[in-house]
Design a protein around this motif. Sequence first.
Motif: not given
Length: 280
Positions: A250-255, A257-276
């Motif tokens: 999953i690659t999306m922009n941060t607030p 505007g910089k792209p951030l990929s899920l794999t770049s956070l490998k090894g860290k605890v990640v919370l994904l919050d899906f919202w509308a």
Amino acid sequence: MKLKLKHISIALPIILLVACSSTATQSSTGFELKGKLTNSHGETAYLELMAPDGLKAIDTIILNDKGEFRVTPAIKEVGFYRFKISDKSSVTLILDANQKVTLTGDAGDLGTTYNVEGPPDSKLFLEINQASTKNYHKRDALQDEFQNFANTPKTDSVLLDSMSRSIEKRFTALIAEHNKYLQSFIEKNPSSLASLAAIQQLPPDEFLETFIKTDEVLFAKYPNSQYVKMFHEDVQSRKKLAPGVPAPEITMNTPDGKPLSLTSLKGKVVLLDFWASWCG
């Protein structure tokens, strides 16, 4: 208090040109469908291909005054077909080219009285249909038993809760019993299209390995089948999201505007919050 039981209705098929025929129809095809139906009054029956995108008319069949018929429609591909007299009297068959098929039953209630000789897959489908119908009728009986108990005058909440737990335990046991039967059936007949009807009654999350093995066998045997292709695509999608499988990228922009990929956070605890955006 209400009993929380999940009622599942059975829907077994779990994928051309119209030609009018009579009992004396002749054709160059090697396929033949014949039979005799009791309680018939010269009805008109219809043979339809149950394609994934809808029903396709294959043939119109006129029964004689004895309920007999014989037709030789052009069956060009293996698949699920429906022989229909009315919406309340029809049967699903698995047919292929060059088969000789004999169908019998009660014209007024074909679905629960029919028998088929010839196509092995149709006979296997009949076996699933009968076993599934028997199990679902038992579940319906439990639902009725609870409702009758709940409607009894002066039934207090304590008795109702006790009855609910008892019925739910029996209901769950029936589901487990049928799932075990279906899994055994599929393992014995992995290359039959009838197994598609069986496996669609199983919860995929619980029986993912069975789904994967069935897909491998069927896709190798029927790579061009419409039904098998759809099943194959579904299984491949489920495999990607199976427990223990790495999450998809999953690659999306941060607030900012910089792209951030899920794999770049490998090894860290990640919370994904899906919202509308409209969600408060």
